[in-house]
Design an enzyme around this catalytic site. Structure first.
Site, mmCIF file in Angstrom:
data_model
loop_
_atom_site.group_PDB
_atom_site.id
_atom_site.type_symbol
_atom_site.label_atom_id
_atom_site.label_comp_id
_atom_site.label_asym_id
_atom_site.label_seq_id
_atom_site.Cartn_x
_atom_site.Cartn_y
_atom_site.Cartn_z
ATOM 1 N N ASP A 130 12.304 7.540 20.734
ATOM 2 C CA ASP A 130 13.492 7.852 21.516
ATOM 3 C C ASP A 130 14.643 6.867 21.285
ATOM 4 O O ASP A 130 15.696 7.001 21.912
ATOM 5 C CB ASP A 130 13.166 7.993 23.007
ATOM 6 C CG ASP A 130 12.094 7.038 23.479
ATOM 7 O OD1 ASP A 130 11.784 6.086 22.749
ATOM 8 O OD2 ASP A 130 11.575 7.239 24.597
ATOM 9 N N ASP A 165 9.326 1.864 21.794
ATOM 10 C CA ASP A 165 9.892 2.980 22.556
ATOM 11 C C ASP A 165 11.193 2.464 23.186
ATOM 12 O O ASP A 165 11.281 1.295 23.559
ATOM 13 C CB ASP A 165 8.911 3.401 23.662
ATOM 14 C CG ASP A 165 9.381 4.633 24.433
ATOM 15 O OD1 ASP A 165 8.842 5.720 24.178
ATOM 16 O OD2 ASP A 165 10.275 4.480 25.296
ATOM 17 N N HIS A 180 12.470 2.832 25.931
ATOM 18 C CA HIS A 180 12.369 2.451 27.347
ATOM 19 C C HIS A 180 11.427 1.265 27.503
ATOM 20 O O HIS A 180 10.556 1.029 26.666
ATOM 21 C CB HIS A 180 11.894 3.655 28.165
ATOM 22 C CG HIS A 180 12.765 4.864 27.966
ATOM 23 N ND1 HIS A 180 12.378 5.967 27.242
ATOM 24 C CD2 HIS A 180 14.032 5.087 28.374
ATOM 25 C CE1 HIS A 180 13.372 6.841 27.216
ATOM 26 N NE2 HIS A 180 14.392 6.335 27.898
ATOM 27 N N HIS A 207 4.418 3.513 30.444
ATOM 28 C CA HIS A 207 5.026 3.268 31.767
ATOM 29 C C HIS A 207 3.984 3.180 32.887
ATOM 30 O O HIS A 207 4.288 2.716 33.988
ATOM 31 C CB HIS A 207 6.013 4.378 32.130
ATOM 32 C CG HIS A 207 7.247 4.409 31.280
ATOM 33 N ND1 HIS A 207 8.036 3.286 31.091
ATOM 34 C CD2 HIS A 207 7.831 5.413 30.566
ATOM 35 C CE1 HIS A 207 9.050 3.614 30.293
ATOM 36 N NE2 HIS A 207 8.951 4.879 29.955
#
Ligand code: ZN
Length: 369
Positions: free
Chosen positions: A267, A179, A181, A142
């Site tokens: 995740d 991931d 996200h 991120h």
């Protein structure tokens, strides 16, 4: 076959702040008892511990690495940001972005986390290792050049890539980010470049809530070299494998990288408290197998996985272990204790048809197929 595993106890010592998952603390939100980030060390430490219990660690080239240098970091992050980060860390810690608290020494631990990824990539590129896993913490995908967010303080994968370019080890890189996200930091860093293909498979508008759209394809020389695959909540084992087969693999074959780097979050697993997908340890094993296959085909098997998110302390270790079994070819197993249950929780045939239709639409839009 030599598989490397890069880790360091010090990476588990990063922490900071009182949290209740990602809920903003306030008058009506009680901090969780553990008091720490949802990105806590236990998911990773328990993976490392499980590997010791199964004995698979005896078959891997287990090692730490030196921290990424200031020069390594400065290829990705502006000096002004690095100076502020180092000063804040020395002064006891703080917060420079969104949900990225750190304590004294946080700068050094983040540099070590990036150093693990850098060394894993270097040793795969120079042939010391066939493939490798970097248990980097804090995570990186991120983090923008000057704005840490989503538990990510430095962009580990971008730092590793730039170091490999600087040393002349490779010039074409593919990053597959599974991931759950969006890999917004990695996307932003390479958005205008055609030497790094960035692919992110994520739950649509989970985090960040306003990035990761399928129409964001890159800009300038980088046009067409960024691929977002936003999946609806509820996608599970079959949808993830179908996504790899029909969208990710063809893009990798077409790009023909020197090495494939996976931003490996866990995740998307069915027990994760921060997302809504239904993947299992077996999903991660099979996605790894597929990445190995396409790496064999395009880049002599050169494959590096770098740990990102994954917040189920109990289940992430089994996902990670399945990946390590696949990556190394080891028969030292740590069987998924929930295998039967999580297999039964998958979408039914009618729901699966919907997910396949979503993938078909995206194949038309992204690949013109
Ligand atoms: Zn994540």
């Amino acid at each position: 076959m030599t598989t490397g595993f890069f880790w360091d106890e010090k990476c588990f010592w990063h922490g900071g702040g009182a949290y209740a998952l990602t809920l903003p603390l306030g008058d009506f939100v009680q901090p969780l008892a553990a008091g720490g980030l949802p990105e806590n060390p236990e998911t990773k430490r328990r993976l490392k511990n499980l590997m010791s219990v199964s004995g698979i660690d005896q078959e891997l080239a287990m090692q730490s690495a030196t921290p990424a240098t200031w020069g390594d970091l400065a290829r990705v992050h502006p000096e002004s940001f690095l100076t502020k980060f180092k000063e804040t860390s020395d002064a006891g810690g703080g917060e420079l972005g969104l949900r990225t608290p750190f304590l004294r020494g946080g700068f050094e631990i983040a540099a070590l986390s990036a150093g693990l990824a850098k060394e894993a990539l270097a040793q795969v590129l120079d042939g010391t290792l066939d493939n490798a896993y970097s248990l980097s913490r804090p995570p990186g995908h991120h983090c923008l050049p000057d704005w840490p967010n989503g538990f990510c303080l430095l962009n580990n994968i971008a730092i590793a890539i730039e170091a490999a370019i600087a040393s002349g080890q490779a010039s074409r890189f593919a990053v597959v980010d599974w991931d759950v996200h969006h890999g917004n930091g990695t996307e932003a860093i390479f958005y205008d470049r055609d030497d790094v293909l960035t692919i992110s498979v994520h739950e649509e508008h989970n985090y960040p809530t306003d990035t990761g759209d399928i129409t964001d394809r890159g800009t300038g020389a980088g046009a067409g070299y960024n691929m977002n695959i936003p999946l609806p909540p509820g996608a599970g084992h079959n949808t993830y494998l179908e996504t790899i087969d029909r969208l990710v693999t063809p893009a990798l074959q077409d790009f023909a990288p020197d090495v494939i780097i996976v931003a490996c979050g866990f995740d998307a697993c069915t027990f994760d408290p921060l997302a809504h997908m239904l993947c299992t340890a077996e999903t991660f094993r099979q996605m790894t197998a597929k990445m190995m296959e396409v790496a064999d085909e395009t880049c002599d098997g050169k494959l590096v996985l770098v740990h990102e998110g994954g917040y189920s302390e109990a289940y992430v270790p089994f996902c990670g272990h399945a990946v390590m079994e696949q990556l190394s070819g080891s028969s030292r197993a740590a069987p998924d204790p929930m295998a039967e249950v999580v297999a039964q929780r998958q979408p039914n045939t009618r729901q699966q048809a919907f997910f396949s239709e979503v993938i078909t639409d995206m194949a038309t839009e992204l690949l013109g197929t």
